[in-house]
Scaffold this active site. Structure first.
Site, PDB file in Angstrom:
ATOM      1  N   ASP A 102      40.193  43.473   1.504  1.00  0.00           N
ATOM      2  CA  ASP A 102      41.500  43.003   1.959  1.00  0.00           C
ATOM      3  C   ASP A 102      41.503  41.490   2.218  1.00  0.00           C
ATOM      4  O   ASP A 102      42.311  40.763   1.651  1.00  0.00           O
ATOM      5  CB  ASP A 102      41.980  43.786   3.199  1.00  0.00           C
ATOM      6  N   ASP A 105      37.174  36.302   5.273  1.00  0.00           N
ATOM      7  CA  ASP A 105      37.410  35.420   6.422  1.00  0.00           C
ATOM      8  C   ASP A 105      36.133  34.577   6.614  1.00  0.00           C
ATOM      9  O   ASP A 105      35.936  33.593   5.909  1.00  0.00           O
ATOM     10  CB  ASP A 105      37.720  36.329   7.619  1.00  0.00           C
ATOM     11  N   VAL A 155      46.507  37.967  10.358  1.00  0.00           N
ATOM     12  CA  VAL A 155      47.581  38.648   9.630  1.00  0.00           C
ATOM     13  C   VAL A 155      47.465  40.164   9.714  1.00  0.00           C
ATOM     14  O   VAL A 155      46.383  40.704   9.959  1.00  0.00           O
ATOM     15  CB  VAL A 155      47.620  38.194   8.154  1.00  0.00           C
ATOM     16  N   ARG A 167      49.276  48.615   9.967  1.00  0.00           N
ATOM     17  CA  ARG A 167      48.789  48.774   8.594  1.00  0.00           C
ATOM     18  C   ARG A 167      49.912  49.198   7.650  1.00  0.00           C
ATOM     19  O   ARG A 167      49.839  48.987   6.449  1.00  0.00           O
ATOM     20  CB  ARG A 167      47.695  49.853   8.519  1.00  0.00           C
TER      21      ARG A 167
HETATM   22  P1  IMP Z   1      34.586  38.455   7.484  1.00  0.00           P
HETATM   23  O1  IMP Z   1      33.313  39.237   7.500  1.00  0.00           O
HETATM   24  O2  IMP Z   1      34.693  37.515   8.630  1.00  0.00           O
HETATM   25  O3  IMP Z   1      34.868  37.785   6.163  1.00  0.00           O
HETATM   26  O4  IMP Z   1      35.717  39.480   7.798  1.00  0.00           O
HETATM   27  C1  IMP Z   1      36.314  40.218   6.862  1.00  0.00           C
HETATM   28  C2  IMP Z   1      37.011  41.381   7.521  1.00  0.00           C
HETATM   29  O5  IMP Z   1      37.598  41.030   8.769  1.00  0.00           O
HETATM   30  C3  IMP Z   1      38.153  41.812   6.629  1.00  0.00           C
HETATM   31  O6  IMP Z   1      37.737  42.845   5.799  1.00  0.00           O
HETATM   32  C4  IMP Z   1      39.169  42.296   7.628  1.00  0.00           C
HETATM   33  O7  IMP Z   1      38.974  43.676   7.860  1.00  0.00           O
HETATM   34  C5  IMP Z   1      38.894  41.559   8.891  1.00  0.00           C
HETATM   35  N1  IMP Z   1      39.850  40.459   9.048  1.00  0.00           N
HETATM   36  C6  IMP Z   1      39.649  39.144   8.783  1.00  0.00           C
HETATM   37  N2  IMP Z   1      40.745  38.422   9.008  1.00  0.00           N
HETATM   38  C7  IMP Z   1      41.682  39.307   9.438  1.00  0.00           C
HETATM   39  C8  IMP Z   1      43.066  39.173   9.809  1.00  0.00           C
HETATM   40  O8  IMP Z   1      43.675  38.082   9.787  1.00  0.00           O
HETATM   41  N3  IMP Z   1      43.696  40.325  10.175  1.00  0.00           N
HETATM   42  C9  IMP Z   1      43.065  41.529  10.202  1.00  0.00           C
HETATM   43  N4  IMP Z   1      41.797  41.716   9.833  1.00  0.00           N
HETATM   44  C10 IMP Z   1      41.105  40.596   9.467  1.00  0.00           C
HETATM   45 MG    MG Z   2      37.811  44.878   6.210  1.00  0.00          MG
END
Ligand code: IMP
Ligand code: MG
Length: 181
Positions: A102, A105, A155, A167
């Site tokens: 999705d 980040d 978001v 969701r």
């Molecule tokens: P990362 O490991 O920091 O890249 O996080 C990725 C995961 O964090 C994604 O798969 C999302 O499930 C969650 N995530 C990151 N940003 C958001 C956001 O803005 N809203 C909701 N979930 C987020």
């Molecule tokens: Mg995720």
């Protein structure tokens, strides 16, 4: 923190998402044109709406599988420690794989999942993320295809949650806390 009051500001419409997915699916079809079967792996739970739309646009023989990795708790900050809560049902060794995420980040989740799946030696593996927040990146990773780059905003919608809520919104919106000064 999870019961702070908030409203949701519209950011990306359902129509723009659908148009972008149609374009991206042509690129995916070209990349996997020679496939016997493409295993489309959705990362639960946030990608469930996105993967449903992608597979219906793909004119390829497709199988669907899911993997659940968790990095966030119920807040808005990544924990950086990625755990596999549910693994794939099927084998991917020697197969063609598309990983569907999705949001990228910090990048910890996608990096962890891609490393794990690469260790199973698929024939070809590519990844797609609906959203990318490049300004938040902490590890050097990116999806092969990205739907939309967005600024550093939290978001929800189109499968993506805030503490398991929102969701079911058909569009992507940003969370705005109404108790912020
Ligand atoms: P990362 O490991 O920091 O890249 O996080 C990725 C995961 O964090 C994604 O798969 C999302 O499930 C969650 N995530 C990151 N940003 C958001 C956001 O803005 N809203 C909701 N979930 C987020
Ligand atoms: Mg995720």
């Amino acid at each position: 923190m999870t019961n702070r009051p908030y409203t949701i500001d519209r950011m990306i419409s359902a129509k723009s998402i659908a148009a972008r997915i149609e374009d991206l699916s042509h690129e995916i079809e070209a990349e996997f044109a020679d496939t016997e079967k493409l295993i489309v792996v959705g990362l639960l739970r946030g990608s469930f709406v996105f993967i449903a739309d992608i597979v219906r646009e793909l004119d390829l023989p497709v199988e669907v599988d899911f993997l659940e990795a968790s990095s966030y708790g119920d807040g808005t900050e990544s924990s950086r420690e990625v755990r596999i809560m549910k693994d794939l049902r099927g084998e991917i060794g020697g197969r063609d794989v598309l990983v569907v995420e999705d949001i990228v980040d910090t990048g910890f989740t996608l990096r962890h999942v891609l490393n794990l799946l690469a260790s199973r030696e698929p024939r070809k593996m590519r990844s797609i993320a609906l959203l990318d927040k490049p300004s938040r990146r902490e590890v050097d990773i990116r999806a092969d295809w990205t739907g939309f780059e967005i600024p550093d905003e939290f978001v929800v919608g189109y499968g993506i949650d805030y503490a398991q809520r929102n969701r079911n919104l058909p569009f992507i919106g940003k969370v705005r806390f109404t108790d912020e000064t």
